[in-house]
Design an enzyme around this catalytic site. Structure first.
Site, PDB file in Angstrom:
ATOM      1  CG  ASN A  43      47.331  42.362  43.415  1.00  0.00           C
ATOM      2  OD1 ASN A  43      46.984  40.943  43.649  1.00  0.00           O
ATOM      3  ND2 ASN A  43      48.336  42.666  42.411  1.00  0.00           N
ATOM      4  CD  GLU A  45      48.820  44.369  38.540  1.00  0.00           C
ATOM      5  OE1 GLU A  45      48.974  43.660  37.346  1.00  0.00           O
ATOM      6  OE2 GLU A  45      49.878  44.413  39.304  1.00  0.00           O
ATOM      7  CB  CYS A  54      46.564  47.735  47.253  1.00  0.00           C
ATOM      8  SG  CYS A  54      47.816  48.816  46.645  1.00  0.00           S
ATOM      9  CD  GLU A  56      48.036  45.815  51.320  1.00  0.00           C
ATOM     10  OE1 GLU A  56      47.592  45.627  49.900  1.00  0.00           O
ATOM     11  OE2 GLU A  56      49.202  45.975  51.522  1.00  0.00           O
ATOM     12  CB  CYS A  93      51.640  50.996  48.551  1.00  0.00           C
ATOM     13  SG  CYS A  93      49.850  51.232  48.536  1.00  0.00           S
ATOM     14  CB  CYS A  96      47.665  50.025  51.566  1.00  0.00           C
ATOM     15  SG  CYS A  96      46.805  49.242  50.167  1.00  0.00           S
TER      16      CYS A  96
HETATM   17 ZN   LIG Z   1      48.424  49.251  48.644  1.00  0.00          ZN
END
Ligand SMILES: [Zn+2]
Length: 137
Positions: A43, A45, A54, A56, A93, A96
């Site tokens: 990830n 940010e 993210c 993924e 999430c 993703c």
């Molecule tokens: Zn995600």
């Protein structure tokens, strides 16, 4: 089912590269493509919180960069750790799940479940009514 346990150490390693100063949730993902190659992501940010990326989707981007538009996902493992290094149960999430579906009709997704055990499920069970752009537009 394409097992994800062999991908887990790669996901763990990717999580250590995460840029997560805001959530302090360090997430790594490692995937195996249909070709057998593996790719990782973490990830990333941002102070403008909504534009963070993210793990993924970072791994998917690495795979597409390497293999081009023919990339197909076979399996992906996701690892997440808090700021004390403790493994956290973090499934993909919603965004993703949609991204995984784009590249994998029947791929296996592995992550730490809420009960503390490694959980493996099919992409289709994570997003049973995912969006698919109609072809006859
Ligand atoms: Zn995600």
């Amino acid at each position: 089912m394409n097992h994800t346990t062999s991908l887990r150490p790669l996901a763990d390693a990717a999580s250590r590269q995460a840029y997560a100063p805001y959530s302090r949730l360090h997430v790594g993902a490692a995937l195996r493509s249909a070709s057998g190659a593996t790719y990782s992501g973490c990830n990333v940010e941002n102070g403008s919180l909504s534009i963070g990326l993210c793990a993924e989707r970072a791994a998917i981007a690495a795979a597409v960069l390497a293999e081009g538009p023919a990339f197909r996902l076979s399996a992906i493992a996701i690892s997440a750790f808090n700021s004390h290094g403790r493994a956290m149960p973090v499934p993909p999430c919603g965004a993703c799940r949609q991204a995984l579906q784009e590249f994998a009709g029947d791929a296996t997704v592995g992550f730490l479940g809420g009960d503390g055990s490694w959980t493996e499920v099919g992409v289709e069970s994570l997003l049973p009514h995912g969006f698919v752009l109609p072809e006859d537009l």
